[in-house]
Design a protein around this motif. Structure first.
Motif, PDB file in Angstrom:
ATOM      1  N   SER B  17      -6.642  -4.330   7.128  1.00 52.60           N
ATOM      2  CA  SER B  17      -5.302  -4.920   7.076  1.00 52.60           C
ATOM      3  C   SER B  17      -4.389  -4.055   6.214  1.00 52.60           C
ATOM      4  CB  SER B  17      -5.360  -6.328   6.489  1.00 52.60           C
ATOM      5  OG  SER B  17      -6.160  -7.142   7.279  1.00 52.60           O
ATOM      6  N   PHE B  18      -4.920  -3.580   5.076  1.00 54.98           N
ATOM      7  CA  PHE B  18      -4.112  -2.762   4.184  1.00 54.98           C
ATOM      8  C   PHE B  18      -3.643  -1.486   4.895  1.00 54.98           C
ATOM      9  CE2 PHE B  18      -3.594   0.553   0.998  1.00 54.98           C
ATOM     10  CZ  PHE B  18      -2.693  -0.064   0.141  1.00 54.98           C
ATOM     11  N   LEU B  19      -4.560  -0.866   5.633  1.00 52.83           N
ATOM     12  CA  LEU B  19      -4.200   0.358   6.369  1.00 52.83           C
ATOM     13  C   LEU B  19      -3.146   0.053   7.444  1.00 52.83           C
ATOM     14  CD1 LEU B  19      -7.604   2.217   6.828  1.00 52.83           C
ATOM     15  CD2 LEU B  19      -5.588   3.002   5.573  1.00 52.83           C
ATOM     16  N   ALA B  20      -3.295  -1.112   8.093  1.00 53.42           N
ATOM     17  CA  ALA B  20      -2.334  -1.499   9.130  1.00 53.42           C
ATOM     18  C   ALA B  20      -0.944  -1.705   8.532  1.00 53.42           C
ATOM     19  CB  ALA B  20      -2.802  -2.774   9.827  1.00 53.42           C
ATOM     20  N   TYR B  21      -0.885  -2.405   7.370  1.00 54.96           N
ATOM     21  CA  TYR B  21       0.419  -2.614   6.718  1.00 54.96           C
ATOM     22  C   TYR B  21       1.026  -1.272   6.318  1.00 54.96           C
ATOM     23  CZ  TYR B  21      -0.891  -7.552   6.260  1.00 54.96           C
ATOM     24  OH  TYR B  21      -1.247  -8.845   6.526  1.00 54.96           O
ATOM     25  N   ALA B  22       0.201  -0.392   5.738  1.00 54.35           N
ATOM     26  CA  ALA B  22       0.703   0.907   5.300  1.00 54.35           C
ATOM     27  C   ALA B  22       1.203   1.712   6.508  1.00 54.35           C
ATOM     28  CB  ALA B  22      -0.403   1.669   4.572  1.00 54.35           C
ATOM     29  N   GLY B  23       0.451   1.662   7.608  1.00 51.91           N
ATOM     30  CA  GLY B  23       0.850   2.371   8.818  1.00 51.91           C
ATOM     31  C   GLY B  23       2.180   1.854   9.350  1.00 51.91           C
ATOM     32  N   ALA B  24       2.352   0.521   9.333  1.00 56.11           N
ATOM     33  CA  ALA B  24       3.596  -0.073   9.820  1.00 56.11           C
ATOM     34  C   ALA B  24       4.773   0.367   8.954  1.00 56.11           C
ATOM     35  CB  ALA B  24       3.476  -1.595   9.827  1.00 56.11           C
ATOM     36  N   LEU B  25       4.543   0.441   7.645  1.00 55.00           N
ATOM     37  CA  LEU B  25       5.608   0.855   6.733  1.00 55.00           C
ATOM     38  C   LEU B  25       6.021   2.299   7.003  1.00 55.00           C
ATOM     39  CD1 LEU B  25       7.280  -0.138   4.316  1.00 55.00           C
ATOM     40  CD2 LEU B  25       5.537   0.832   2.811  1.00 55.00           C
ATOM     41  N   VAL B  26       5.034   3.169   7.205  1.00 51.78           N
ATOM     42  CA  VAL B  26       5.319   4.583   7.499  1.00 51.78           C
ATOM     43  C   VAL B  26       6.101   4.688   8.810  1.00 51.78           C
ATOM     44  CG1 VAL B  26       4.239   6.783   8.156  1.00 51.78           C
ATOM     45  CG2 VAL B  26       3.356   5.486   6.201  1.00 51.78           C
ATOM     46  N   LEU B  27       5.707   3.892   9.795  1.00 51.59           N
ATOM     47  CA  LEU B  27       6.391   3.920  11.097  1.00 51.59           C
ATOM     48  C   LEU B  27       7.859   3.531  10.944  1.00 51.59           C
ATOM     49  CD1 LEU B  27       5.985   4.161  14.239  1.00 51.59           C
ATOM     50  CD2 LEU B  27       5.669   1.691  14.239  1.00 51.59           C
ATOM     51  N   ILE B  28       8.103   2.478  10.166  1.00 51.73           N
ATOM     52  CA  ILE B  28       9.485   2.020   9.986  1.00 51.73           C
ATOM     53  C   ILE B  28      10.311   3.101   9.282  1.00 51.73           C
ATOM     54  CG2 ILE B  28      10.923   0.327   8.770  1.00 51.73           C
ATOM     55  CD1 ILE B  28       8.582  -1.691   9.265  1.00 51.73           C
TER      56      ILE B  28
END
Lengths: 276, 268
Positions: B17-28
């Motif tokens: 989940s942490f990696l997914a949140y971090a990935g979403a933040l980078v994408l934004i």
């Protein structure tokens, strides 16, 4: 007396001859089989619903199909009508094969039967009259029967007569979604009988009605069926209805036919065994 | 004894989940960079916006201008209504064939859904450019663009609505031997009608909004007046156009909501 599923034994099926064969006198005492299921089984994927169910129902008889929730009563009814394919086994309706046949042949066969459902299944935004007319689509399909405004005079008259039989002729132009539960089920019965079916199936026809409305609907349904010598099969959780309106009772339990007996030979406690 | 310790208010995320949140933040953040997001520009824009507002107000309310814009707005409405109505009518038969389990087989269903997806993927302004080339400048090109836009929208949603319609009435009719077309006409379509009405009214709202900008590419309607207003720095007239569009679009949305309630008795 049968008190539980394990005690249930098939009792000898009774071929009660209610309506004699109309042509010829030499076979007058021979009952005509309208519905014949031979070793019908049904599974959904790897989940078996029921297996090896066989019965023969004679013309003009009334049969109650009983059993607990999820035992497959409605599924069996649908398999018999060919609405869903059976996994194994065969069905004959009115002397014609109903399984393994072309869709057009099955449609022609279905034009001779009627269905009344638990949820009535009327089209809510259409008039009562249009809903009843739709019961004739199997026999005389086509755009002229899509709405009462375009329908031929004879069809409109037949639909009004069917409504008259269920006592709702005064509501012919009312929208179906503005009817009470009892009225709605009566319209569903009118739709089922307008095509002069030879077999009527009813899937828990009184389940959504209060006890009095349920009794009224069953009285009406059975009197119309008897009047026309129609073969009736209905599913029900109501033990009294099964014994009062059925000549014969078929019981499903544990994925098998566990009971097959005349209603007069059974008591309410016999049927309760199916629900244990 | 039962453990009544209060649980943590926020549960610690798992590594995934942490990696997914971090990935979403980078994408934004990546998207904001691509979109040219600039704090400096955000901070410096209010004075510029105020300058535009000062030059645009009061809007141009000269009778001659209002009459000209009024006629253009009327043309815009004509484009929207004609395009939406034709689009809705054409959508119905296409949707019947695109809906799974009704009349056509899976290959036809899927092929039609791909075509509808393509029609929907092309923006209305791009359809307008295509039709300007095909039929010339003017409102007819705009109307055709609206037809395509409505077809892509309603074709898809009508098909979904029919697939989701109550199967009970259809089964009851099929049980009496009714043919597929009879079942669709008598049970499926009437059953899906409230959704059709709702979808069609949204299509009309969408068509009105779209038709106001089709003039930007020469496809008729009031959009050309907006473009000319800005090109000539006639901001008061441009503001009048913007206000007229806002009034008409809000009015159509209100009317549509009222009609939806009246016809199907519920908001969707």
């Amino acid at each position: 007396m049968i008190s539980s599923v394990s005690d249930l034994r098939e009792k000898a099926p009774v071929a009660r001859h209610v309506r004699p064969e109309p042509t010829g006198t030499e076979f007058a005492s021979v009952p005509v089989v309208d519905i014949e299921a031979q070793s019908v089984s049904k599974s959904f994927g790897d989940t078996p619903i029921f297996s090896d169910v066989s019965f023969r129902l004679v013309r003009g008889s009334s049969t109650a199909l009983v059993g607990a929730n999820g035992v497959g009563k409605s599924t069996l009814l649908r398999c018999v009508m060919g609405l869903i394919p059976a996994t194994a086994g065969g069905v004959r309706l009115l002397g014609e094969p109903a399984t393994g046949v072309r869709k057009s042949d099955l449609r022609a066969l279905r034009a001779r039967i009627g269905l009344v459902s638990q949820k009535h299944n009327l089209v809510p935004r259409l008039s009562v009259l249009s809903n009843v007319l739709h019961g004739m689509l199997g026999r005389t399909g086509g755009p002229r029967h899509w709405a009462h405004g375009f329908a031929p005079e004879a069809s409109r008259r037949a639909a009004m007569e069917a409504l008259d039989k269920v006592g709702l002729v005064h509501l012919a132009l009312r929208r179906a979604d503005r009817l009470s539960g009892g009225q709605s089920q009566r319209v569903a019965i009118a739709r089922a009988i307008v095509g002069a079916p030879e077999i009527l199936f009813a899937d828990e026809p009184t389940a959504s009605l209060d006890p009095q409305a349920g009794k009224d609907v069953m009285d009406l349904f059975m009197s119309l069926a008897r009047e026309n010598g129609v073969t009736v099969v209905f599913t029900s959780h109501n033990i009294d209805h099964a014994l009062s309106y059925g000549d014969r009772v078929l019981g499903l339990a544990e994925g098998r036919k566990m009971l097959d007996a005349t209603a007069v030979s059974l008591t309410a406690s016999d049927l309760r065994g199916l629900y244990d | 004894m039962t453990d009544t310790t209060l649980p943590n208010r926020i549960e610690r995320p798992s590594a995934v989940s942490f990696l997914a949140y971090a990935g979403a933040l980078v994408l934004i953040l990546w998207c904001l960079g691509g979109a040219g997001f600039s704090i400096d520009k955000v901070v410096s824009s209010p004075p510029r916006f105020a300058d535009f507002a000062a030059r645009a107000f009061p809007p141009n309310l000269e009778p001659g201008v209002l009459a000209r814009l009024g006629w253009k707005m009327l043309e815009t409405m004509q484009i929207a209504v004609a395009g939406a109505v034709i689009g809705v009518i054409l959508s119905l038969p296409i949707a019947v064939f695109a809906a799974r389990g009704l009349i056509a087989g899976p290959w036809v269903n899927q092929s039609l859904r791909v075509v509808l997806g393509f029609i929907r993927a092309v923006p209305d302004i791009a359809w307008a450019l295509v039709f300007v080339v095909a039929v010339g400048l003017g409102p007819f090109a705009g109307m055709l663009a609206i037809v395509m836009d409505t077809l892509g929208f309603c074709g898809r949603f009508f098909a979904d609505d029919m697939e989701a319609a109550d199967k009970g009435p259809a089964e009851s009719l099929a049980a009496t031997g009714a043919g597929r077309l009879d079942v669709v006409a008598c049970a499926t379509i009437p059953g899906a009608m409230p959704s059709f009405v709702s979808t069609s009214l949204y299509a009309l709202e969408k068509a009105v909004r779209s038709s106001t900008i089709l003039g930007l590419v020469g496809a008729g309607g009031i959009g050309i007046e907006l473009k000319v207003g800005f090109d000539l720095f006639d901001y008061p007239t441009a503001m009048t156009v913007i206000l007229m569009i806002a009034v008409v679009v809000i009015g159509i949305e209100q009317l549509s909501g009222w009609a939806r309630t009246k016809i199907i008795g519920e908001q969707r």
